[in-house]
Scaffold this motif. Sequence first.
Motif, PDB file in Angstrom:
ATOM      1  N   VAL A   1       0.865  -1.178   0.000  1.00  0.00           N
ATOM      2  CA  VAL A   1       0.000   0.000   0.000  1.00  0.00           C
ATOM      3  C   VAL A   1       0.905   1.233   0.000  1.00  0.00           C
ATOM      4  O   VAL A   1       2.049   1.179   0.440  1.00  0.00           O
ATOM      5  CB  VAL A   1      -0.963   0.031   1.210  1.00  0.00           C
ATOM      6  CG1 VAL A   1      -1.961  -1.101   1.108  1.00  0.00           C
ATOM      7  CG2 VAL A   1      -0.185  -0.038   2.530  1.00  0.00           C
ATOM      8  N   ASP A   2       0.369   2.361  -0.489  1.00  0.00           N
ATOM      9  CA  ASP A   2       1.166   3.578  -0.548  1.00  0.00           C
ATOM     10  C   ASP A   2       1.075   4.346   0.769  1.00  0.00           C
ATOM     11  O   ASP A   2       0.513   3.858   1.755  1.00  0.00           O
ATOM     12  CB  ASP A   2       0.749   4.449  -1.741  1.00  0.00           C
ATOM     13  CG  ASP A   2      -0.705   4.906  -1.669  1.00  0.00           C
ATOM     14  OD1 ASP A   2      -1.280   4.944  -0.548  1.00  0.00           O
ATOM     15  OD2 ASP A   2      -1.284   5.243  -2.718  1.00  0.00           O
ATOM     16  N   ASP A   3       1.624   5.545   0.798  1.00  0.00           N
ATOM     17  CA  ASP A   3       1.652   6.335   2.029  1.00  0.00           C
ATOM     18  C   ASP A   3       0.253   6.704   2.521  1.00  0.00           C
ATOM     19  O   ASP A   3       0.062   7.005   3.706  1.00  0.00           O
ATOM     20  CB  ASP A   3       2.478   7.603   1.822  1.00  0.00           C
ATOM     21  CG  ASP A   3       3.955   7.306   1.606  1.00  0.00           C
ATOM     22  OD1 ASP A   3       4.386   6.207   1.998  1.00  0.00           O
ATOM     23  OD2 ASP A   3       4.663   8.166   1.040  1.00  0.00           O
TER      24      ASP A   3
ATOM     25  N   LYS B   1      -2.208   4.589   2.341  1.00  0.00           N
ATOM     26  CA  LYS B   1      -2.821   3.292   2.625  1.00  0.00           C
ATOM     27  C   LYS B   1      -3.729   2.810   1.490  1.00  0.00           C
ATOM     28  O   LYS B   1      -4.630   1.998   1.719  1.00  0.00           O
ATOM     29  CB  LYS B   1      -3.610   3.311   3.948  1.00  0.00           C
ATOM     30  CG  LYS B   1      -2.821   3.796   5.148  1.00  0.00           C
ATOM     31  CD  LYS B   1      -1.622   2.929   5.443  1.00  0.00           C
ATOM     32  CE  LYS B   1      -0.927   3.355   6.729  1.00  0.00           C
ATOM     33  NZ  LYS B   1       0.281   2.546   7.022  1.00  0.00           N
ATOM     34  N   ASN B   2      -3.499   3.298   0.291  1.00  0.00           N
ATOM     35  CA  ASN B   2      -4.228   2.812  -0.875  1.00  0.00           C
ATOM     36  C   ASN B   2      -3.408   1.727  -1.561  1.00  0.00           C
ATOM     37  O   ASN B   2      -2.174   1.783  -1.569  1.00  0.00           O
ATOM     38  CB  ASN B   2      -4.500   3.949  -1.863  1.00  0.00           C
ATOM     39  CG  ASN B   2      -5.474   4.965  -1.316  1.00  0.00           C
ATOM     40  OD1 ASN B   2      -6.451   4.614  -0.657  1.00  0.00           O
ATOM     41  ND2 ASN B   2      -5.224   6.241  -1.580  1.00  0.00           N
TER      42      ASN B   2
ATOM     43  N   ASN C   1      -1.204  -0.317  -3.959  1.00  0.00           N
ATOM     44  CA  ASN C   1      -0.258   0.021  -5.014  1.00  0.00           C
ATOM     45  C   ASN C   1      -0.056  -1.238  -5.857  1.00  0.00           C
ATOM     46  O   ASN C   1       0.704  -2.134  -5.472  1.00  0.00           O
ATOM     47  CB  ASN C   1       1.062   0.501  -4.410  1.00  0.00           C
ATOM     48  CG  ASN C   1       2.090   0.857  -5.461  1.00  0.00           C
ATOM     49  OD1 ASN C   1       1.875   0.653  -6.655  1.00  0.00           O
ATOM     50  ND2 ASN C   1       3.221   1.384  -5.034  1.00  0.00           N
TER      51      ASN C   1
ATOM     52  N   LYS D   1       1.207  -1.440  -8.935  1.00  0.00           N
ATOM     53  CA  LYS D   1       2.075  -1.191 -10.083  1.00  0.00           C
ATOM     54  C   LYS D   1       2.859  -2.438 -10.487  1.00  0.00           C
ATOM     55  O   LYS D   1       3.155  -2.638 -11.671  1.00  0.00           O
ATOM     56  CB  LYS D   1       3.028  -0.038  -9.795  1.00  0.00           C
ATOM     57  CG  LYS D   1       4.051  -0.305  -8.702  1.00  0.00           C
ATOM     58  CD  LYS D   1       4.990   0.890  -8.507  1.00  0.00           C
ATOM     59  CE  LYS D   1       6.051   0.613  -7.455  1.00  0.00           C
ATOM     60  NZ  LYS D   1       6.967   1.763  -7.276  1.00  0.00           N
TER      61      LYS D   1
END
Length: 427
Positions: A84-86, A88-89, A91, A93
């Motif tokens: 997850v990204d910063d 919290k979604n 990621n 990729k």
Amino acid sequence: MDGKICVIGLGYVGLPLAIHFDRAGHTVIGYDVDQQKIESLQRGTDPTAELRDELVEESQISYTADETAIEESEYIIVTVPTPVDDLKNPNLKFVESAGETIGQNIQEGATVILESTVYPGATREILAPAIERTSGFTVGEDFYVGYSPERMVPGDSQHGLRDVIKIVSGQNDDVLADLAALYETIVDAGVHRAPDIEAAEAAKCIENIQRDLNIALVNELAIACNNLGLDTHAVLEAAGTKWNFHDYQPGLVGGHCIPVDPFFMIYESERNGYTPQLMEQAREVNEYMPKHVAEMMLRGLNDCGKVLQDSTVLVLGLAYKPGVGDIRTSPVEDTIEKLQSYDVEVIGHDPRADAQIVRDRFGIEVQDIPSFDGVDAILLATPHEEYLDLEYTDLMHRMSENPLVIDVMGDLNGRLADSDSVDYRRV
């Protein structure tokens, strides 16, 4: 095609999967973009340290960083990271990139199986379109997709790949039947056929959401009990005498699954109009626990008459769970940062983790052999088996006057709870 299997991503999940398929008699290609990892595997060395090197050395797997090897395969299994990204979604990729690489090399009729944790719908929304973009093929006509979530438990030899029922799903009944037969060749516990891909994706999320919620409950209980001066473990022991009480213990929650997987379900649920508040609150509680442990240590040092700026704490166990050496996503890092913010000197030791990696990541002195001489407090954060065999009663005499022990999971209670030589506390 000759029925070859290509496993994309040779980490903690992909490498054991490739090994098991190889040992079951399948022709296996192991593909990874990390050339250094491939060279290590070609030498017969497991870079993840999860398997015995001889299993790698004895395998017939073709390890390669050449993506064109994918075109030889009838089954392509994707086991790439899904962090997850910063915010919290999710990621995804790496999933999308893997799909594009597959599309550039896939042969008509192949089936692509995703094993990485994703939100419900991601296999169809992210992976399949990525393959279509670079292949010119149409999913369901020229190639097929399925989803079979990994259930690996690092450091747990009792619940390996062969021992845990495998969830399998496919975009239609024929794909499902084909993939179920494929996985049945390596899973002794059997296969569960999910009705659709989305159900399998959601099942993977909820497995760890359930654990997260239950641990959050006892962690919140522990915080409340600590504030009330109650022994959390004594409370749980008493409550556990009821036949239907579930046995969970308070502690730090780390790793690559429990702290991450809830956000996949939260993300997709919110995209569809509902905020799952209980899931969010459980995450908040468990993310707070490292700070709570640090606050217990700070209060304990004060109670023992220590000056925080002059105190030294020895942290035993820096990995995210007992029995493994992985410090990524280790909650102990947050505990250390909190202690350092009060100018407490922190020294660490972990028999499983690479000392230099810990030094670089945590910014602390790391001992090769734990020394208790003159330290003011011990924090047993990750109770590796090696720590449970120590003679703590004798070691207390080597510490400073009025020593303190904070035992996060309560493993030393039977030996130190009644000791006059140490102030012993557990979460």
